[in-house]
Design an enzyme around this catalytic site. Structure first.
Site, PDB file in Angstrom:
ATOM      1  N   LYS A  28       0.905  -1.240   0.127  1.00  0.00           N
ATOM      2  CA  LYS A  28       0.008  -0.091   0.076  1.00  0.00           C
ATOM      3  C   LYS A  28       1.086   1.201   0.052  1.00  0.00           C
ATOM      4  O   LYS A  28       0.628   2.217  -0.695  1.00  0.00           O
ATOM      5  CB  LYS A  28      -0.988   0.015   1.114  1.00  0.00           C
ATOM      6  CG  LYS A  28      -1.924   1.252   1.176  1.00  0.00           C
ATOM      7  CD  LYS A  28      -2.887   0.905   2.424  1.00  0.00           C
ATOM      8  CE  LYS A  28      -3.549   2.123   2.786  1.00  0.00           C
ATOM      9  NZ  LYS A  28      -4.568   1.958   3.975  1.00  0.00           N
ATOM     10  N   GLU A  30      10.600  -4.621   4.428  1.00  0.00           N
ATOM     11  CA  GLU A  30      10.643  -6.051   4.013  1.00  0.00           C
ATOM     12  C   GLU A  30      10.430  -6.010   2.622  1.00  0.00           C
ATOM     13  O   GLU A  30      11.066  -6.880   1.793  1.00  0.00           O
ATOM     14  CB  GLU A  30       9.728  -7.111   4.711  1.00  0.00           C
ATOM     15  CG  GLU A  30      10.122  -7.127   6.307  1.00  0.00           C
ATOM     16  CD  GLU A  30       9.182  -6.038   7.386  1.00  0.00           C
ATOM     17  OE1 GLU A  30       9.086  -4.847   6.556  1.00  0.00           O
ATOM     18  OE2 GLU A  30       9.160  -6.311   8.330  1.00  0.00           O
ATOM     19  N   GLY A  60      -4.819  -2.308   5.238  1.00  0.00           N
ATOM     20  CA  GLY A  60      -4.281  -3.562   4.831  1.00  0.00           C
ATOM     21  C   GLY A  60      -4.815  -4.968   5.029  1.00  0.00           C
ATOM     22  O   GLY A  60      -4.899  -5.766   4.152  1.00  0.00           O
ATOM     23  N   ARG A  61      -5.284  -4.874   6.282  1.00  0.00           N
ATOM     24  CA  ARG A  61      -5.748  -6.334   6.748  1.00  0.00           C
ATOM     25  C   ARG A  61      -7.195  -6.481   5.961  1.00  0.00           C
ATOM     26  O   ARG A  61      -7.961  -7.619   6.018  1.00  0.00           O
ATOM     27  CB  ARG A  61      -5.901  -6.592   8.000  1.00  0.00           C
ATOM     28  CG  ARG A  61      -6.527  -5.417   8.849  1.00  0.00           C
ATOM     29  CD  ARG A  61      -6.222  -5.612  10.562  1.00  0.00           C
ATOM     30  NE  ARG A  61      -6.688  -4.585  11.212  1.00  0.00           N
ATOM     31  CZ  ARG A  61      -5.859  -3.303  11.173  1.00  0.00           C
ATOM     32  NH1 ARG A  61      -4.801  -2.992  10.810  1.00  0.00           N
ATOM     33  NH2 ARG A  61      -6.617  -2.500  12.206  1.00  0.00           N
ATOM     34  N   GLU A 116      -4.960  -7.455  15.171  1.00  0.00           N
ATOM     35  CA  GLU A 116      -4.374  -6.289  14.771  1.00  0.00           C
ATOM     36  C   GLU A 116      -5.711  -5.217  14.852  1.00  0.00           C
ATOM     37  O   GLU A 116      -5.522  -3.983  15.008  1.00  0.00           O
ATOM     38  CB  GLU A 116      -3.833  -6.206  13.352  1.00  0.00           C
ATOM     39  CG  GLU A 116      -2.955  -5.196  13.028  1.00  0.00           C
ATOM     40  CD  GLU A 116      -2.090  -4.958  11.948  1.00  0.00           C
ATOM     41  OE1 GLU A 116      -0.834  -5.007  11.713  1.00  0.00           O
ATOM     42  OE2 GLU A 116      -2.690  -5.574  11.018  1.00  0.00           O
ATOM     43  N   HIS A 125      -4.107 -34.287  17.461  1.00  0.00           N
ATOM     44  CA  HIS A 125      -3.052 -34.717  17.702  1.00  0.00           C
ATOM     45  C   HIS A 125      -2.165 -34.143  18.367  1.00  0.00           C
ATOM     46  O   HIS A 125      -0.973 -34.589  18.663  1.00  0.00           O
ATOM     47  CB  HIS A 125      -2.663 -35.683  16.442  1.00  0.00           C
ATOM     48  CG  HIS A 125      -3.430 -36.669  15.945  1.00  0.00           C
ATOM     49  ND1 HIS A 125      -3.342 -38.230  16.205  1.00  0.00           N
ATOM     50  CD2 HIS A 125      -4.477 -36.554  15.151  1.00  0.00           C
ATOM     51  CE1 HIS A 125      -4.568 -38.763  15.613  1.00  0.00           C
ATOM     52  NE2 HIS A 125      -5.103 -37.700  14.886  1.00  0.00           N
ATOM     53  N   LYS A 158       9.375  -1.048  14.918  1.00  0.00           N
ATOM     54  CA  LYS A 158       9.804  -0.537  13.366  1.00  0.00           C
ATOM     55  C   LYS A 158      10.840   0.549  13.653  1.00  0.00           C
ATOM     56  O   LYS A 158      11.906   0.417  13.140  1.00  0.00           O
ATOM     57  CB  LYS A 158       8.597  -0.109  12.429  1.00  0.00           C
ATOM     58  CG  LYS A 158       7.717  -0.959  11.798  1.00  0.00           C
ATOM     59  CD  LYS A 158       6.993  -0.246  10.664  1.00  0.00           C
ATOM     60  CE  LYS A 158       5.477  -1.023  10.417  1.00  0.00           C
ATOM     61  NZ  LYS A 158       4.977  -0.265   9.469  1.00  0.00           N
TER      62      LYS A 158
END
Ligand code: G6Q
Length: 549
Positions: free
Chosen positions: A206, A212, A267-268, A353, A384, A512
């Site tokens: 965005k 990253e 974003g999410r 978030e 399991h 950050k």
């Protein structure tokens, strides 16, 4: 606005939780054969059975009163009107417009957002068709065989989860890969088996400034140029999805190869925007639009249905019941579908978030719990590993089971077993096994009485452990869209009740900023003044390790 915990609706639920202490869910079922019919509903291809919860009609009535006390309908209307409900960032929240497919009128600051949305959708169709049909060729004239989507967080988790969920709809000729971590391992291992001449990179960010993503994109560009030896190759092998045109151009991507979205898409919540381009490439634009249609259907249900028949509202209220009154700190999500393996991780971001906040919209510290820890993995694997704790541990862990009734891979005998296991887990959590039942079972197996006495406490299950069952006919793009939108709206409703801004994420900032300082310190021989002794030692050890390389 007073804290929700100060309202009579809240107090009445606190009182109600103390009353339910003596209830046994298995008794509620025995006493009321109509329980499953009353506590279930079916919408948008999803059948929700919420009868295996510690609730009665009275509980639901009180929970609905809580939603009313929080003015849920006001906030829902504000969202639809494009008001700046993300108040700390001064932004509207209109991801619903992205899947509107022309029915409602969505505006931001008096401007209709639909023409822009339609135009990007049609560019996504043209581009994805070209790539899939072999009209878009690489620099050397070869067909694209692999898409590498580079992005992180909201610019990666959604498309990655959906592409995996819709894997049965993908063709073997076009593979999609996701690289998010700045750990070089992920990029190097992904590219190791790819050919630059047939690889297309989608750089999804965005802001187009995320450390990253830009680092991975730069390394990907270097790899591409290393293989193709021509700057002109970038135009055929790199496209961008972003709101930041200048940064895309500066990176070297042709703006004609950029797919736009807008600051009112969080974003999410962006999987519905051009961030979904890898999905369109993987399964085709028609299926991407089916995903949007499913979400739109859930939006319409959420907007239109009365709260007592509203699936997102009911899921949200049940979550609040355990989180705020039953002391549960987590919510497990267990899809009985291997292709939904990334759903828990996706929902972790959407939920944690959004509602991992400690102050209200007005900046007042809350005196109650907000967002729970979301976790899970597909069944039957989960059975399991951690299911032991859900069945017999000391914690209350509400669990959502998600199960398609029909498999895309109907190999003989498999699906029956998957389904039986899913139903059995929910039943076992609800019923448990009493001491008397455990004893009777051991006696029937002719176990000596002294061993029975020792074993009974270990073989007793308290039961009364709540779960929701979400059945879908088959995992199609449409029902997947509805399922994702269901959880989005659930998170919204909970955020409204807790009074938090579900659409900001300031909590990711501090780390950050500090990482930028530490990175700068790596270039110096000594740490910046004022760095604590622990961090300084860690930096020194890293320096030493690097100097030995
Ligand atoms: C989501 C967050 C966050 C964001 C990533 C990537 O709601 O805002 O996960 O999506 O940090 O950001 P960019 O898309 O700007 O690279």
């Amino acid at each position: 606005m007073p804290l929700i915990s100060h309202t009579p609706a809240w107090k009445s639920l606190e009182q109600h939780w103390t009353e339910i202490a003596g209830w046994r869910m298995r008794d509620l079922f025995d006493e009321d054969p109509g329980r499953s019919a009353r506590f279930s509903l079916e919408e948008c291809g999803i059948y929700l059975d919420y009868s295996k919860n510690l609730v009665t009609d009275e509980t639901m009535r009180r929970l609905l009163a809580l939603a009313q006390a929080a003015d849920l309908s006001f906030w829902g209307d504000s969202l639809l009107r494009g008001e700046k409900v993300n108040n700390t960032e001064g932004r509207a929240v209109l991801h619903m417009a992205l899947r509107n497919l022309g029915r409602r009128n969505y505006q931001v600051d008096g401007v209709d957002v639909m023409p822009g949305i339609r135009s990007v959708l049609s560019r996504m169709r043209a581009f994805s068709d070209d790539v899939r049909d072999g009209r878009w060729l690489g620099h050397t004239g070869q067909r694209i065989s692999d898409i590498v989507s580079i992005g992180i967080g909201g610019s990666s988790l959604g498309p990655k989860m959906v592409c995996e969920a819709l894997r049965p709809y993908q063709s073997a000729d076009l593979r999609v890969h996701f690289v998010s971590n700045v750990d070089g391992a992920q990029l190097v291992q992904t590219l190791a088996v790819l050919d630059p001449a047939t690889t297309l990179f989608v750089i999804a960010s965005k802001t187009f400034t995320t450390q990253e993503t830009i680092t991975n994109a730069q390394s990907a560009r270097a790899w591409c140029l290393d293989g193709l030896h021509d700057d002109a190759a970038i135009a055929r092998h790199f496209v961008a999805v972003s709101t930041n045109r200048e940064a895309v151009i500066e990176f070297g991507i042709d703006p004609h190869n950029m797919f736009e979205f807008w600051d009112w898409v969080g974003g999410r919540y962006s999987v519905w925007s051009a961030i979904g381009l890898p999905i369109a490439l993987a399964v085709g634009m028609t299926r991407f639009e089916e995903l949007l249609t499913g979400a739109l259907e859930m939006d319409e249900h959420f907007v239109e249905a009365p709260p007592e028949r509203n699936m997102p509202v009911i899921l949200a209220l049940l979550g609040i019941w355990y989180n705020n009154f039953g002391g549960a700190g987590t919510q497990a999500v267990i899809p009985y579908d291997q292709n939904l393996q990334y759903l828990p991780a996706y929902l972790q971001q959407v939920d944690m978030e959004s509602n991992g906040k400690r102050v209200t919209r007005d900046g007042v510290a809350v005196d109650y719990q907000t967002g729970p820890v979301i976790w899970g993995q597909p069944g039957t694997d989960a059975q399991h590993s951690f299911f032991q704790l859900i069945h017999q541990g000391t914690r209350l862990i509400p669990t959502d089971f998600i199960l398609p009734l029909r498999s895309h891979h109907p190999i003989d005998g498999h699906h029956d077993k998957l389904v039986a296991n899913c139903f059995a887990q929910a039943q076992a959590l609800m019923r448990g096994r009493t001491e008397a039942e455990a004893r009777a079972e051991l006696e029937a197996a002719n176990i000596p009485p002294e061993t029975i006495d020792k074993l009974v406490p270990h073989r007793t299950f308290p039961g009364n452990r709540p779960s929701n069952m979400l059945l879908i006919e088959q995992l199609t793009p449409r029902v997947l869209g509805a399922l994702i939108a269901l959880y989005e709206h659930k998170v919204f409703v909970q955020g409204v009740i807790w009074g938090v801004d579900s659409f900001d994420q300031w909590g990711v900032e501090l780390g950050k900023q500090l990482a930028a300082h530490i990175l700068a310190d790596f270039r110096e021989t000594a740490c910046s003044p004022g760095v604590d002794s622990s961090t300084a030692t860690l930096i020194r050890r890293y320096h030493m390790a690097m100097s030995e390389e």
